[in-house]
Design a protein around this motif. Structure first.
Motif, PDB file in Angstrom:
ATOM      1  N   GLN A 274       0.874  -1.000  -0.036  1.00 55.29           N
ATOM      2  CA  GLN A 274      -0.154   0.122   0.065  1.00 55.29           C
ATOM      3  C   GLN A 274       0.775   1.377  -0.037  1.00 55.29           C
ATOM      4  O   GLN A 274       1.318   1.635   1.095  1.00 55.29           O
ATOM      5  CB  GLN A 274      -0.950   0.208   1.185  1.00 55.29           C
ATOM      6  N   SER A 275       1.183   1.733  -1.118  1.00 60.71           N
ATOM      7  CA  SER A 275       2.067   3.075  -1.367  1.00 60.71           C
ATOM      8  C   SER A 275       1.618   4.016  -0.762  1.00 60.71           C
ATOM      9  O   SER A 275       0.228   4.242  -0.788  1.00 60.71           O
ATOM     10  CB  SER A 275       2.323   3.248  -2.809  1.00 60.71           C
ATOM     11  N   GLY A 276       2.596   4.712   0.230  1.00 61.93           N
ATOM     12  CA  GLY A 276       2.043   6.082   0.737  1.00 61.93           C
ATOM     13  C   GLY A 276       1.933   5.530   2.093  1.00 61.93           C
ATOM     14  O   GLY A 276       1.622   6.679   3.016  1.00 61.93           O
ATOM     15  N   ALA A 277       1.675   4.502   2.792  1.00 58.40           N
ATOM     16  CA  ALA A 277       1.355   4.288   4.115  1.00 58.40           C
ATOM     17  C   ALA A 277       2.394   4.226   5.046  1.00 58.40           C
ATOM     18  O   ALA A 277       3.879   4.110   4.748  1.00 58.40           O
ATOM     19  CB  ALA A 277       0.791   2.654   4.110  1.00 58.40           C
ATOM     20  N   TYR A 278       1.972   4.530   6.331  1.00 60.79           N
ATOM     21  CA  TYR A 278       3.092   4.597   7.333  1.00 60.79           C
ATOM     22  C   TYR A 278       2.466   3.615   8.286  1.00 60.79           C
ATOM     23  O   TYR A 278       1.425   3.715   9.191  1.00 60.79           O
ATOM     24  CB  TYR A 278       3.094   5.731   8.062  1.00 60.79           C
ATOM     25  N   TRP A 279       3.055   2.496   8.474  1.00 58.58           N
ATOM     26  CA  TRP A 279       2.808   1.198   9.179  1.00 58.58           C
ATOM     27  C   TRP A 279       3.072   1.209  10.822  1.00 58.58           C
ATOM     28  O   TRP A 279       4.160   1.741  10.920  1.00 58.58           O
ATOM     29  CB  TRP A 279       3.137   0.031   8.450  1.00 58.58           C
ATOM     30  N   SER A 280       2.244   0.922  11.504  1.00 53.97           N
ATOM     31  CA  SER A 280       2.393   0.705  13.002  1.00 53.97           C
ATOM     32  C   SER A 280       1.725  -0.264  13.498  1.00 53.97           C
ATOM     33  O   SER A 280       0.751  -0.741  12.948  1.00 53.97           O
ATOM     34  CB  SER A 280       1.869   2.134  13.628  1.00 53.97           C
ATOM     35  N   TRP A 281       2.391  -0.754  14.803  1.00 51.56           N
ATOM     36  CA  TRP A 281       1.662  -1.729  15.621  1.00 51.56           C
ATOM     37  C   TRP A 281       1.250  -1.160  16.931  1.00 51.56           C
ATOM     38  O   TRP A 281       0.820  -1.710  17.789  1.00 51.56           O
ATOM     39  CB  TRP A 281       2.803  -2.703  15.850  1.00 51.56           C
ATOM     40  N   GLY A 282       1.218   0.261  17.135  1.00 51.52           N
ATOM     41  CA  GLY A 282       0.856   0.830  18.326  1.00 51.52           C
ATOM     42  C   GLY A 282       2.023   1.008  19.353  1.00 51.52           C
ATOM     43  O   GLY A 282       3.085   0.569  19.030  1.00 51.52           O
ATOM     44  N   ASN A 283       1.799   1.601  20.260  1.00 49.62           N
ATOM     45  CA  ASN A 283       2.823   1.781  21.630  1.00 49.62           C
ATOM     46  C   ASN A 283       2.706   0.900  22.509  1.00 49.62           C
ATOM     47  O   ASN A 283       3.638   0.682  23.107  1.00 49.62           O
ATOM     48  CB  ASN A 283       2.591   3.170  22.038  1.00 49.62           C
ATOM     49  N   ARG A 284       1.464   0.233  22.752  1.00 48.67           N
ATOM     50  CA  ARG A 284       1.130  -0.539  23.889  1.00 48.67           C
ATOM     51  C   ARG A 284       1.181  -1.881  23.012  1.00 48.67           C
ATOM     52  O   ARG A 284       0.135  -2.554  22.448  1.00 48.67           O
ATOM     53  CB  ARG A 284       0.234  -0.479  24.584  1.00 48.67           C
ATOM     54  N   GLN A 285       2.226  -3.008  23.265  1.00 52.01           N
ATOM     55  CA  GLN A 285       2.426  -4.228  22.600  1.00 52.01           C
ATOM     56  C   GLN A 285       1.388  -5.438  23.057  1.00 52.01           C
ATOM     57  O   GLN A 285       1.847  -5.949  24.075  1.00 52.01           O
ATOM     58  CB  GLN A 285       3.659  -4.529  22.498  1.00 52.01           C
ATOM     59  N   LYS A 286       0.330  -5.546  22.744  1.00 54.86           N
ATOM     60  CA  LYS A 286      -0.443  -6.881  23.266  1.00 54.86           C
ATOM     61  C   LYS A 286      -0.139  -8.166  22.282  1.00 54.86           C
ATOM     62  O   LYS A 286       0.329  -7.905  21.294  1.00 54.86           O
ATOM     63  CB  LYS A 286      -1.882  -6.563  23.068  1.00 54.86           C
ATOM     64  N   LYS A 287      -0.224  -9.248  22.799  1.00 52.36           N
ATOM     65  CA  LYS A 287      -0.218 -10.365  22.131  1.00 52.36           C
ATOM     66  C   LYS A 287      -0.736 -10.286  20.860  1.00 52.36           C
ATOM     67  O   LYS A 287      -1.992  -9.843  20.772  1.00 52.36           O
ATOM     68  CB  LYS A 287      -0.560 -11.784  22.986  1.00 52.36           C
ATOM     69  N   ASP A 288      -0.165 -10.832  19.697  1.00 48.39           N
ATOM     70  CA  ASP A 288      -0.592 -11.149  18.325  1.00 48.39           C
ATOM     71  C   ASP A 288      -1.114  -9.471  18.026  1.00 48.39           C
ATOM     72  O   ASP A 288      -2.312  -9.436  17.271  1.00 48.39           O
ATOM     73  CB  ASP A 288      -1.780 -11.979  18.256  1.00 48.39           C
ATOM     74  N   ARG A 289      -0.666  -8.439  18.306  1.00 44.58           N
ATOM     75  CA  ARG A 289      -0.747  -6.962  17.825  1.00 44.58           C
ATOM     76  C   ARG A 289      -0.793  -7.133  16.474  1.00 44.58           C
ATOM     77  O   ARG A 289       0.066  -7.478  15.733  1.00 44.58           O
ATOM     78  CB  ARG A 289       0.156  -6.119  18.485  1.00 44.58           C
ATOM     79  N   LYS A 290      -1.960  -6.543  15.787  1.00 48.03           N
ATOM     80  CA  LYS A 290      -1.983  -6.312  14.179  1.00 48.03           C
ATOM     81  C   LYS A 290      -1.595  -5.025  14.020  1.00 48.03           C
ATOM     82  O   LYS A 290      -1.644  -3.919  14.678  1.00 48.03           O
ATOM     83  CB  LYS A 290      -3.324  -6.586  13.929  1.00 48.03           C
ATOM     84  N   SER A 291      -0.932  -4.991  12.699  1.00 48.46           N
ATOM     85  CA  SER A 291      -0.485  -3.565  12.234  1.00 48.46           C
ATOM     86  C   SER A 291      -1.756  -2.814  11.566  1.00 48.46           C
ATOM     87  O   SER A 291      -2.818  -3.492  11.113  1.00 48.46           O
ATOM     88  CB  SER A 291       0.539  -4.007  11.048  1.00 48.46           C
ATOM     89  N   PHE A 292      -1.606  -1.644  11.478  1.00 50.01           N
ATOM     90  CA  PHE A 292      -2.357  -0.815  10.970  1.00 50.01           C
ATOM     91  C   PHE A 292      -1.995   0.601  10.384  1.00 50.01           C
ATOM     92  O   PHE A 292      -0.621   0.759  10.680  1.00 50.01           O
ATOM     93  CB  PHE A 292      -3.552  -0.339  11.981  1.00 50.01           C
ATOM     94  N   VAL A 293      -2.580   1.194   9.439  1.00 49.18           N
ATOM     95  CA  VAL A 293      -1.931   2.500   8.853  1.00 49.18           C
ATOM     96  C   VAL A 293      -2.266   3.522   9.783  1.00 49.18           C
ATOM     97  O   VAL A 293      -3.474   3.741   9.798  1.00 49.18           O
ATOM     98  CB  VAL A 293      -2.345   2.522   7.453  1.00 49.18           C
ATOM     99  N   GLN A 294      -1.220   4.118  10.175  1.00 48.79           N
ATOM    100  CA  GLN A 294      -1.345   5.172  11.360  1.00 48.79           C
ATOM    101  C   GLN A 294      -1.196   6.436  10.741  1.00 48.79           C
ATOM    102  O   GLN A 294      -0.424   6.652   9.637  1.00 48.79           O
ATOM    103  CB  GLN A 294      -0.063   4.961  12.539  1.00 48.79           C
ATOM    104  N   LYS A 295      -1.816   7.671  11.073  1.00 48.95           N
ATOM    105  CA  LYS A 295      -1.892   8.940  10.836  1.00 48.95           C
ATOM    106  C   LYS A 295      -0.529   9.528  11.123  1.00 48.95           C
ATOM    107  O   LYS A 295      -0.290   9.419  12.567  1.00 48.95           O
ATOM    108  CB  LYS A 295      -2.855   9.669  11.297  1.00 48.95           C
ATOM    109  N   VAL A 296       0.212  10.036  10.583  1.00 49.37           N
ATOM    110  CA  VAL A 296       1.459  11.001  10.803  1.00 49.37           C
ATOM    111  C   VAL A 296       1.251  12.405  11.227  1.00 49.37           C
ATOM    112  O   VAL A 296       0.042  12.725  11.099  1.00 49.37           O
ATOM    113  CB  VAL A 296       2.537  10.960   9.563  1.00 49.37           C
ATOM    114  N   SER A 297       2.411  12.915  11.731  1.00 45.11           N
ATOM    115  CA  SER A 297       2.065  14.058  12.390  1.00 45.11           C
ATOM    116  C   SER A 297       1.664  15.236  11.528  1.00 45.11           C
ATOM    117  O   SER A 297       1.864  15.077  10.023  1.00 45.11           O
ATOM    118  CB  SER A 297       3.394  14.751  13.086  1.00 45.11           C
TER     119      SER A 297
END
Length: 320
Positions: A274-297
């Motif tokens: 997905q071109s242009g995406a900023y991928w993140s797994w969030g700041n609090r790491q839970k088991k099996d945390r899924k990735s998501f496209v996060q909004k940048v600043s």
């Protein structure tokens, strides 16, 4: 019968930390990894230590803090007849205790040169190699950080990143200028500013080249890798306490190995195309945390600033 060609990925800063474990993960997936590093002896030992098989990697010297070294790296890469199918801009320096700025051979402040200008030049030149590749799913990935974003907890800690009007770049970025905004030197802010530039670079690469080339341009924040060698220039007490704080207080801790797996996924897995995406797994790491496209600043999604930063960076590295 001739064996099919392995896909080839270049990873900068692959001798330790996220870069090393990203290299290991991609080698395990059958990729050939070009480990682009300052210290080749260190990189060789690191590859052996994590169990990367001989033949799964090639070592080529690069110092992102020297624009001439970046150009030499590209020459050496091309001289080996390698095809480029993916590029990962991972290398970074963070020197929070500096009182005075260090300078690149070109006279630019070293943190911004290493983290942004060197990678900008590498991306711009090697874009031609990616275009020539016959691989069906070419990708260019730049590592981000939560500290680029004042809207996130990790980015609220001062000093906050601020490129201003790019006055430092506009003025040539040489002594006495050491900051992108033209203001007084602050080493932590220099790091954060450089990472904003990384995300703006991905934004402009996507805008300028995705439709015409089909290349996927992305960035990612793999999580808080609290034990990364990135912090080797910090106070020893910080290096001891920070991982404990992230493990037991914030829940943000991510191992170098897990972060490397996430980098490999963004390079190779179909769901990250997905071109242009900023991928993140969030700041609090839970088991099996899924990735998501996060909004940048806000400033990292400012199209006007992205275009101006691009044009000024191209001039500073001698491509304008």
């Amino acid at each position: 019968m001739e064996q099919p060609r392995k896909s080839t990925v270049v990873i900068t800063g692959a001798s330790s930390g996220v870069g090393l474990y990203g290299a290991k993960a991609l080698a395990q997936r059958g990729w050939h990894v070009v480990m682009a590093c300052r210290d080749l002896e260190k990189a060789q030992k690191a590859a052996e230590t994590v169990g990367m098989p001989q033949g799964s990697y090639t070592l080529i010297h690069i110092d992102l803090g020297s624009l001439q070294s970046v150009r030499r790296f590209v020459e050496n890469f091309r001289a080996r007849g390698l095809s480029l199918d993916a590029l990962v801009c991972n290398a970074a320096i963070y020197m929070p205790l500096l009182k005075e700025p260090l300078r690149s051979p070109e006279g630019y402040e070293l943190t911004v040169t290493t983290n942004h200008l060197g990678h900008f030049l590498l991306c711009k030149i090697m874009l031609e190699d990616l275009k020539r590749s016959s691989y069906r799913d070419r990708r260019l990935v730049i590592l981000g950080t939560v500290t680029h974003n004042p809207d996130e907890l990790g980015g609220k800690i001062p000093p906050q990143p601020d490129l201003g009007n790019l006055d430092g770049f506009a003025a040539g970025f040489k002594e006495p200028i050491s900051m992108i905004d033209g203001k007084e030197f602050e080493p932590v802010k220099a790091y954060k500013d450089s990472k904003v530039c990384n995300i703006l670079t991905v934004r402009e690469l996507h805008r300028r080249y995705h439709d015409s080339t089909g290349i996927t341009f992305t960035s990612l924040y793999p999580g808080c890798v609290a034990e990364t060698p990135l912090f080797r220039n910090h106070y020893p007490l910080f290096q001891t306490l920070f991982p404990l704080f992230q493990k037991y207080i914030t829940g943000g801790y991510v191992s170098q190995e897990l972060a490397g797996e996430r980098v490999a996924a963004v390079v190779a897995d179909p769901e990250y195309r997905q071109s242009g995406a900023y991928w993140s797994w969030g700041n609090r790491q839970k088991k099996d945390r899924k990735s998501f496209v996060q909004k940048v600043s806000p400033q990292a999604r400012d199209d006007e600033k992205a275009e101006r930063m691009w044009e000024m960076s191209a001039k500073l590295v001698g491509l304008a």
